[in-house]
Scaffold this motif. Structure first.
Motif, mmCIF file in Angstrom:
data_model
loop_
_atom_site.group_PDB
_atom_site.id
_atom_site.type_symbol
_atom_site.label_atom_id
_atom_site.label_comp_id
_atom_site.label_asym_id
_atom_site.label_seq_id
_atom_site.Cartn_x
_atom_site.Cartn_y
_atom_site.Cartn_z
ATOM 1 N N ARG A 161 22.063 -9.216 31.702
ATOM 2 C CA ARG A 161 21.994 -7.752 31.383
ATOM 3 C C ARG A 161 22.504 -6.881 30.327
ATOM 4 N NH1 ARG A 161 18.541 -5.131 35.022
ATOM 5 N NH2 ARG A 161 16.878 -6.529 36.256
ATOM 6 N N ASP A 162 23.529 -7.139 30.274
ATOM 7 C CA ASP A 162 24.934 -6.746 28.905
ATOM 8 C C ASP A 162 24.302 -7.085 28.099
ATOM 9 O OD1 ASP A 162 25.615 -5.494 31.182
ATOM 10 O OD2 ASP A 162 27.928 -6.902 31.530
ATOM 11 N N GLN A 163 24.070 -8.837 27.745
ATOM 12 C CA GLN A 163 23.773 -9.668 26.405
ATOM 13 C C GLN A 163 22.393 -8.795 26.006
ATOM 14 O OE1 GLN A 163 27.255 -11.221 25.440
ATOM 15 N NE2 GLN A 163 25.263 -11.392 24.571
ATOM 16 N N ALA A 164 21.822 -8.674 26.483
ATOM 17 C CA ALA A 164 20.308 -8.312 25.989
ATOM 18 C C ALA A 164 20.014 -6.786 26.011
ATOM 19 C CB ALA A 164 19.247 -8.089 27.450
ATOM 20 N N ARG A 165 21.184 -5.678 26.476
ATOM 21 C CA ARG A 165 21.189 -4.640 26.247
ATOM 22 C C ARG A 165 22.102 -4.174 24.483
ATOM 23 N NH1 ARG A 165 23.159 -4.090 31.051
ATOM 24 N NH2 ARG A 165 21.624 -2.480 32.296
ATOM 25 N N GLU A 166 22.803 -5.641 24.342
ATOM 26 C CA GLU A 166 23.231 -5.853 22.639
ATOM 27 C C GLU A 166 21.851 -5.970 21.841
ATOM 28 O OE1 GLU A 166 26.740 -7.745 21.937
ATOM 29 O OE2 GLU A 166 27.006 -7.408 23.288
ATOM 30 N N ALA A 167 20.582 -6.144 22.706
ATOM 31 C CA ALA A 167 19.624 -6.609 21.828
ATOM 32 C C ALA A 167 19.260 -5.802 21.673
ATOM 33 C CB ALA A 167 18.806 -7.309 21.936
ATOM 34 N N VAL A 168 18.429 -4.513 22.904
ATOM 35 C CA VAL A 168 17.472 -3.776 22.827
ATOM 36 C C VAL A 168 18.198 -2.226 21.825
ATOM 37 C CG1 VAL A 168 16.861 -1.816 24.277
ATOM 38 C CG2 VAL A 168 16.929 -4.423 25.071
ATOM 39 N N ARG A 169 19.339 -1.608 21.793
ATOM 40 C CA ARG A 169 19.866 -0.770 21.942
ATOM 41 C C ARG A 169 19.608 -0.598 19.693
ATOM 42 N NH1 ARG A 169 24.968 -1.791 24.624
ATOM 43 N NH2 ARG A 169 24.982 -0.861 26.331
ATOM 44 N N PRO A 170 19.908 -1.687 19.469
ATOM 45 C CA PRO A 170 19.356 -1.838 18.364
ATOM 46 C C PRO A 170 17.761 -1.501 17.661
ATOM 47 C CG PRO A 170 20.560 -3.947 17.861
ATOM 48 C CD PRO A 170 20.543 -2.883 19.029
ATOM 49 N N VAL A 171 16.942 -2.007 18.359
ATOM 50 C CA VAL A 171 15.441 -1.693 18.083
ATOM 51 C C VAL A 171 15.064 -0.071 18.448
ATOM 52 C CG1 VAL A 171 13.638 -2.322 18.956
ATOM 53 C CG2 VAL A 171 15.020 -4.093 18.268
ATOM 54 N N LEU A 172 15.720 0.109 20.298
ATOM 55 C CA LEU A 172 15.807 1.605 20.279
ATOM 56 C C LEU A 172 15.995 2.775 18.511
ATOM 57 C CD1 LEU A 172 16.224 1.649 24.001
ATOM 58 C CD2 LEU A 172 14.464 1.354 22.874
ATOM 59 N N ALA A 173 17.143 1.943 18.463
ATOM 60 C CA ALA A 173 17.590 3.621 17.332
ATOM 61 C C ALA A 173 16.916 3.753 16.623
ATOM 62 C CB ALA A 173 19.162 2.761 17.276
#
Length: 107
Positions: free
Chosen positions: A29-41
Motif C-alpha cells: 500500500r505504501d509503495q502504491a501511494r507513491e504511484a497514486v500521488r503524482p496522478v492525483l496531483a
C-alpha cells in the motif's frame, strides 16, 4: 532503488497469504501511494494528496494495489494512470473523498 525493488518483491510474495492489515499488505500500500500521488496531483489539482491517496488505496483491490506498487518502482505507464483515475472516480472512493479528503477544507 534496489531497496524499493526488494521491498516490492517481499510485499508481492507475502501479500496473498497475509491478513489485510499485515506488514506485506502495508508495504504494498505504501509503495502504491507513491504511484497514486503524482496522478492525483496532475488529474485532480487542488485535492489534498494524503487523504485522497488514502481513499484511492482503500478502495483498490489487492491486484490493483500490486499493479500500482509495481508502477511506483518501474515507472507509471498510461494504464497505471488510467487505473488511478478509475479507482478515484468509483462511488465508494468519491464518498471517501467527500467524507475524509475534502471535509476538513469545506468547514
Amino acid at each position: 532503488m534496489i531497496k524499493r525493488i526488494a521491498t516490492l518483491c517481499v510485499a508481492g510474495l507475502f501479500l496473498a497469504g497475509c491478513e489485510p492489515d499485515g506488514l506485506a499488505d502495508q508495504l504494498a500500500r505504501d509503495q502504491a501511494r507513491e504511484a497514486v500521488r503524482p496522478v492525483l496531483a496532475q488529474r485532480f489539482p487542488g485535492v489534498p494528496l494524503e487523504p485522497a491517496s488514502d481513499c484511492v488505496i482503500d478502495n483498490a483491490s489487492a491486484a490493483e494495489i500490486l499493479q500500482l506498487a509495481r508502477a511506483s518502482v518501474t515507472g507509471l505507464g498510461p494504464e497505471d494512470s488510467q487505473l488511478v483515475v478509475e479507482i478515484a472516480t468509483r462511488p465508494e472512493t468519491v464518498q471517501c473523498l467527500l467524507k475524509d479528503g475534502l471535509a476538513p477544507f469545506l468547514t
